[in-house]
Design a protein around this motif. Structure first.
Motif, PDB file in Angstrom:
ATOM      1  N   SER A 149     147.296  58.233  63.765  1.00  0.00           N
ATOM      2  CA  SER A 149     147.370  59.111  65.010  1.00  0.00           C
ATOM      3  C   SER A 149     146.383  59.929  65.117  1.00  0.00           C
ATOM      4  CB  SER A 149     148.656  59.845  65.246  1.00  0.00           C
ATOM      5  OG  SER A 149     149.757  58.923  65.474  1.00  0.00           O
ATOM      6  N   GLN A 150     145.982  60.586  64.038  1.00  0.00           N
ATOM      7  CA  GLN A 150     144.979  61.332  63.691  1.00  0.00           C
ATOM      8  C   GLN A 150     143.695  60.793  63.894  1.00  0.00           C
ATOM      9  OE1 GLN A 150     145.116  65.181  63.174  1.00  0.00           O
ATOM     10  NE2 GLN A 150     143.186  64.724  64.003  1.00  0.00           N
ATOM     11  N   GLN A 151     143.776  59.725  63.110  1.00  0.00           N
ATOM     12  CA  GLN A 151     142.384  58.979  63.173  1.00  0.00           C
ATOM     13  C   GLN A 151     142.120  58.450  64.674  1.00  0.00           C
ATOM     14  OE1 GLN A 151     143.361  55.878  60.481  1.00  0.00           O
ATOM     15  NE2 GLN A 151     142.546  56.843  58.801  1.00  0.00           N
ATOM     16  N   VAL A 152     142.909  58.103  65.403  1.00  0.00           N
ATOM     17  CA  VAL A 152     142.645  57.708  66.714  1.00  0.00           C
ATOM     18  C   VAL A 152     142.333  58.962  67.488  1.00  0.00           C
ATOM     19  CG1 VAL A 152     143.846  56.516  68.788  1.00  0.00           C
ATOM     20  CG2 VAL A 152     144.356  55.841  66.647  1.00  0.00           C
ATOM     21  N   ALA A 153     142.946  60.076  67.366  1.00  0.00           N
ATOM     22  CA  ALA A 153     142.538  61.219  68.193  1.00  0.00           C
ATOM     23  C   ALA A 153     141.143  61.634  67.773  1.00  0.00           C
ATOM     24  CB  ALA A 153     143.391  62.418  67.905  1.00  0.00           C
ATOM     25  N   ASP A 154     140.841  61.515  66.523  1.00  0.00           N
ATOM     26  CA  ASP A 154     139.248  61.907  66.202  1.00  0.00           C
ATOM     27  C   ASP A 154     138.301  61.063  66.525  1.00  0.00           C
ATOM     28  OD1 ASP A 154     140.585  64.102  64.755  1.00  0.00           O
ATOM     29  OD2 ASP A 154     140.494  62.970  62.719  1.00  0.00           O
ATOM     30  N   GLN A 155     138.852  59.654  66.717  1.00  0.00           N
ATOM     31  CA  GLN A 155     137.823  58.868  67.409  1.00  0.00           C
ATOM     32  C   GLN A 155     137.638  58.986  68.748  1.00  0.00           C
ATOM     33  OE1 GLN A 155     138.257  54.177  68.033  1.00  0.00           O
ATOM     34  NE2 GLN A 155     138.826  54.731  65.862  1.00  0.00           N
TER      35      GLN A 155
ATOM     36  N   ARG B  69     136.858  51.307  68.548  1.00  0.00           N
ATOM     37  CA  ARG B  69     137.903  50.429  68.637  1.00  0.00           C
ATOM     38  C   ARG B  69     138.940  50.814  69.634  1.00  0.00           C
ATOM     39  NH1 ARG B  69     142.101  48.079  64.498  1.00  0.00           N
ATOM     40  NH2 ARG B  69     142.204  50.185  64.104  1.00  0.00           N
ATOM     41  N   ASP B  70     139.338  52.012  69.435  1.00  0.00           N
ATOM     42  CA  ASP B  70     140.641  52.218  70.216  1.00  0.00           C
ATOM     43  C   ASP B  70     140.431  53.178  71.623  1.00  0.00           C
ATOM     44  OD1 ASP B  70     142.657  51.546  67.964  1.00  0.00           O
ATOM     45  OD2 ASP B  70     141.761  53.086  66.674  1.00  0.00           O
ATOM     46  N   VAL B  71     139.429  53.087  71.722  1.00  0.00           N
ATOM     47  CA  VAL B  71     138.956  53.930  73.152  1.00  0.00           C
ATOM     48  C   VAL B  71     138.868  52.723  74.221  1.00  0.00           C
ATOM     49  CG1 VAL B  71     137.156  54.777  74.512  1.00  0.00           C
ATOM     50  CG2 VAL B  71     137.334  55.786  72.434  1.00  0.00           C
ATOM     51  N   GLN B  72     139.693  52.802  75.071  1.00  0.00           N
ATOM     52  CA  GLN B  72     139.877  51.552  75.972  1.00  0.00           C
ATOM     53  C   GLN B  72     138.974  51.826  77.314  1.00  0.00           C
ATOM     54  OE1 GLN B  72     142.538  49.112  75.746  1.00  0.00           O
ATOM     55  NE2 GLN B  72     142.280  50.018  73.719  1.00  0.00           N
ATOM     56  N   GLU B  73     138.686  53.176  77.550  1.00  0.00           N
ATOM     57  CA  GLU B  73     137.739  53.412  78.670  1.00  0.00           C
ATOM     58  C   GLU B  73     137.459  54.733  78.561  1.00  0.00           C
ATOM     59  OE1 GLU B  73     138.070  53.359  83.641  1.00  0.00           O
ATOM     60  OE2 GLU B  73     139.862  53.217  82.343  1.00  0.00           O
ATOM     61  N   VAL B  74     136.080  54.919  79.301  1.00  0.00           N
ATOM     62  CA  VAL B  74     135.245  56.151  79.335  1.00  0.00           C
ATOM     63  C   VAL B  74     135.028  56.602  80.785  1.00  0.00           C
ATOM     64  CG1 VAL B  74     133.474  57.771  78.519  1.00  0.00           C
ATOM     65  CG2 VAL B  74     134.278  55.935  76.961  1.00  0.00           C
ATOM     66  N   LEU B  75     135.478  57.829  81.084  1.00  0.00           N
ATOM     67  CA  LEU B  75     135.390  58.252  82.565  1.00  0.00           C
ATOM     68  C   LEU B  75     134.313  59.580  82.600  1.00  0.00           C
ATOM     69  CD1 LEU B  75     138.685  57.170  82.078  1.00  0.00           C
ATOM     70  CD2 LEU B  75     138.381  57.124  84.574  1.00  0.00           C
ATOM     71  N   TRP B  76     133.753  59.844  83.681  1.00  0.00           N
ATOM     72  CA  TRP B  76     133.015  60.894  83.980  1.00  0.00           C
ATOM     73  C   TRP B  76     133.732  61.304  85.215  1.00  0.00           C
ATOM     74  CZ3 TRP B  76     130.105  63.171  87.829  1.00  0.00           C
ATOM     75  CH2 TRP B  76     129.354  64.475  87.288  1.00  0.00           C
ATOM     76  N   LEU B  77     133.980  62.718  84.982  1.00  0.00           N
ATOM     77  CA  LEU B  77     134.732  63.377  85.892  1.00  0.00           C
ATOM     78  C   LEU B  77     134.146  64.647  86.615  1.00  0.00           C
ATOM     79  CD1 LEU B  77     138.001  64.281  83.578  1.00  0.00           C
ATOM     80  CD2 LEU B  77     137.626  62.330  85.167  1.00  0.00           C
ATOM     81  N   ASN B  78     134.557  64.982  87.815  1.00  0.00           N
ATOM     82  CA  ASN B  78     134.171  66.144  88.616  1.00  0.00           C
ATOM     83  C   ASN B  78     135.388  66.865  88.839  1.00  0.00           C
ATOM     84  OD1 ASN B  78     132.577  67.732  90.146  1.00  0.00           O
ATOM     85  ND2 ASN B  78     132.608  66.711  91.961  1.00  0.00           N
ATOM     86  N   GLY B  79     135.561  67.571  88.185  1.00  0.00           N
ATOM     87  CA  GLY B  79     136.978  68.365  88.222  1.00  0.00           C
ATOM     88  C   GLY B  79     138.051  67.488  87.673  1.00  0.00           C
ATOM     89  N   LEU B  80     138.816  67.174  88.513  1.00  0.00           N
ATOM     90  CA  LEU B  80     140.110  66.357  87.873  1.00  0.00           C
ATOM     91  C   LEU B  80     139.950  64.650  88.742  1.00  0.00           C
ATOM     92  CD1 LEU B  80     143.016  68.464  88.241  1.00  0.00           C
ATOM     93  CD2 LEU B  80     141.852  67.647  86.170  1.00  0.00           C
ATOM     94  N   GLN B  81     138.714  64.422  89.097  1.00  0.00           N
ATOM     95  CA  GLN B  81     138.480  63.182  89.899  1.00  0.00           C
ATOM     96  C   GLN B  81     137.443  62.541  88.976  1.00  0.00           C
ATOM     97  OE1 GLN B  81     136.554  63.676  93.696  1.00  0.00           O
ATOM     98  NE2 GLN B  81     137.015  61.400  94.294  1.00  0.00           N
TER      99      GLN B  81
END
Length: 519
Positions: free
Chosen positions: A52-58, A90-102
């Motif tokens: 879990s720590q490895q995934v969070a660090d990733q 490997r464990d990152v499914q998606e990366v998003l760019w946010l404007n506030g919470l959108q």
């Protein structure tokens, strides 16, 4: 000991050496089996936590890397950078760019659906916002863990946190639970939510329910609780295997222990076995009583005295254990132990004080021991001391055979050791022996240092020593008047409580250093 007490002792011994080992072996079998089982659960839980720590660090690393992008948000170049992150980790499914919470764009979409994430329910210790949510810009209802900084969010499938294969041959299950809501995020098999809620509320960490052993852990940084569990059937099988190992061992120990205790009880009743064990186990201690110049009050040496500590903290009197050692033929062993102790205690210290000496009492039988001479020689060589720093004391009864005694004494004197006659005046030897023996010092027994003896025998003993050109040490000096009378009549040295009692090593060294510093 009365018969009643003896019977009680026998019953207690039988219980301790027969019943207790067997009972203990059964307990140990169960304890070892449970310990191994719990260890396997703990080890698996640790690996899940580590995963879990490895995934969070990733996820954090992915955020840090994409945050270094300097171009226009949601441009083709920006989208490509986010896709590289999702592809690389490997464990990152998606990366998003946010404007506030959108979310405005992501590694999957150039333009994200118009949604707004709810406010994050917590922060990691290093400042990242955390969500456990089914909301996403793809319109798919699927629980995800999201971490974000100000502008970037990464989505991680919670099953990645429990993607750990157990090392054991039996199945181990795991479940991730949102600590604040109680919602199950990921699990290998179904876990009843109310079971976790009750255990968490009661503060349980390890518990057993309906043939299952559970191990509960909290992971507060992500707001996650981890439950690891497995069937206790392997525990029962392991206990039976451990019992086959421990029970025969317990029976053997019981039988051996019974025989050993009986032998020891019989043996400890014999005092010569006790002194033999004390010498063998080196529990005999050595104390040192200073010998002081009556003229200068400065210490010139000390006598090494054997002391035998008892289990209750007292010391058995040498008047008791020395005769026992003599009857058992252990005096040479005792003497050699005292010699070894003297060098261990004071060898290095004596090297810095070449003017001081330690005297060691010899038994008549020691004169016939070749090992004692060799021991003295090797110890003096090991510590770099002069033979004159180790004096040898013998009582008058050591000279039953004056011819043989004279030969051995000559050998010791030729080696450089001074020879003392101890407790002079209390033995049976005739005064004619003194002129034939090669000795250096006469120790006047404390019986002749008593003031009442000063007007009778003591002056004669002093005159004998003067006639034979022997130095003198008066034992048992307890008052200044005694010391003054002895000095006036030509006695050079004194030993007694007026100066110091016999002291253990550290106290003796401290006393001596203080005595030598005085003017």
């Amino acid at each position: 000991m009365t018969n009643t007490r003896l019977i009680a002792l026998v019953i207690a011994v039988l219980f301790l050496v027969v019943l207790l080992p067997v009972t203990l072996s059964i307990w140990l079998a169960h304890y070892q089996a449970q310990k191994d089982f719990t260890y396997t659960l703990d080890e698996y839980g640790e690996r899940v936590i580590l995963r879990s720590q490895q995934v969070a660090d990733q996820a954090k690393q992915a955020i840090n890397v994409i945050s270094q992008f300097q171009g226009t948000p949601c441009s083709d170049e920006h989208l490509m950078a986010m896709r590289r992150i999702a592809y690389t980790w490997r464990d990152v499914q998606e990366v998003l760019w946010l404007n506030g919470l959108q979310p405005l764009c992501s590694s999957m979409e150039k333009r994200s659906a118009e949604i707004w994430f709810p406010s994050n329910f917590g922060h990691t210790r290093d400042g990242y916002r955390v969500w456990l949510t089914t909301d996403n810009d793809l319109g798919i209802k699927h629980a995800m863990v999201a971490l974000a900084n100000e502008h970037y969010m990464v989505m991680v499938d919670p099953t990645a946190f429990v993607d750990v294969i157990p090392f054991s041959s039996w199945n181990i299950n795991a479940a991730l639970i949102a600590t604040h809501t109680g919602n199950i995020i990921a699990q290998n098999v179904d876990l009843a939510p109310n079971l976790w809620e009750k255990a968490h509320r009661d503060g349980l960490r390890t518990f057993e329910r309906k043939g299952m052993m559970y191990n509960l852990r909290d992971y507060p940084e992500l707001g996650i609780s981890l439950v690891v569990w497995a069937s206790t059937l392997p525990l029962d099988k392991s206990w039976h295997r451990q019992l086959l190992l421990w029970l025969p061992l317990g029976i053997v120990i019981s039988l051996a222990g019974a025989g050993l205790i009986i032998w020891m009880v019989r043996r400890t009743q014999l005092p010569w076995h006790r002194i033999q064990d004390a010498i063998k186990n080196r529990t005999i201690e050595v104390y040192y009583q200073p010998v002081v110049s009556l003229k200068t009050r400065k210490m010139v040496g000390a006598e090494a005295l054997a002391r035998w500590p008892q289990p209750d903290g007292t010391f058995l009197s040498p008047d008791i254990f020395i005769p026992i050692a003599e009857q058992a033929g252990l005096m040479t062993d005792l003497t050699e132990l005292v010699v070894e102790r003297v060098f261990e205690d004071l060898g290095a210290w004596l090297k810095h004080h070449p003017q001081l000496h330690i005297s060691v009492n010899l038994d008549p039988g020691d004169l016939n021991s070749p090992s004692l001479s060799a021991l003295l020689f090797h110890k003096l060589l090991e510590y770099g001391l002069s033979p004159s720093q180790i004096a040898l004391e013998l009582t008058e009864r050591s000279f039953i055979d004056p011819q043989r005694s004279s030969t051995r004494l000559s050998q010791f004197r030729e080696a450089g050791h001074a020879i003392y006659i101890d407790d002079f005046g209390t033995g049976y030897s005739s005064l004619s022996y003194l002129k034939d023996l090669q000795v250096d010092t006469l120790k006047i027994d404390k019986a002749f240092v008593d003031p009442q003896a000063f007007t009778s025998l003591t002056p004669h003993i002093i005159e004998i020593a003067k006639t034979l050109n022997l130095s003198m040490i008066a034992e048992g000096v307890e008052t200044p008047s005694q010391a003054e009378w002895l000095e006036t009549h030509g006695v050079q040295f004194g030993q007694g409580w007026l100066y110091s009692k016999a002291l253990p090593k550290a106290a003796f060294i401290a006393w001596t250093e203080e005595n030598l510093r005085q003017n």
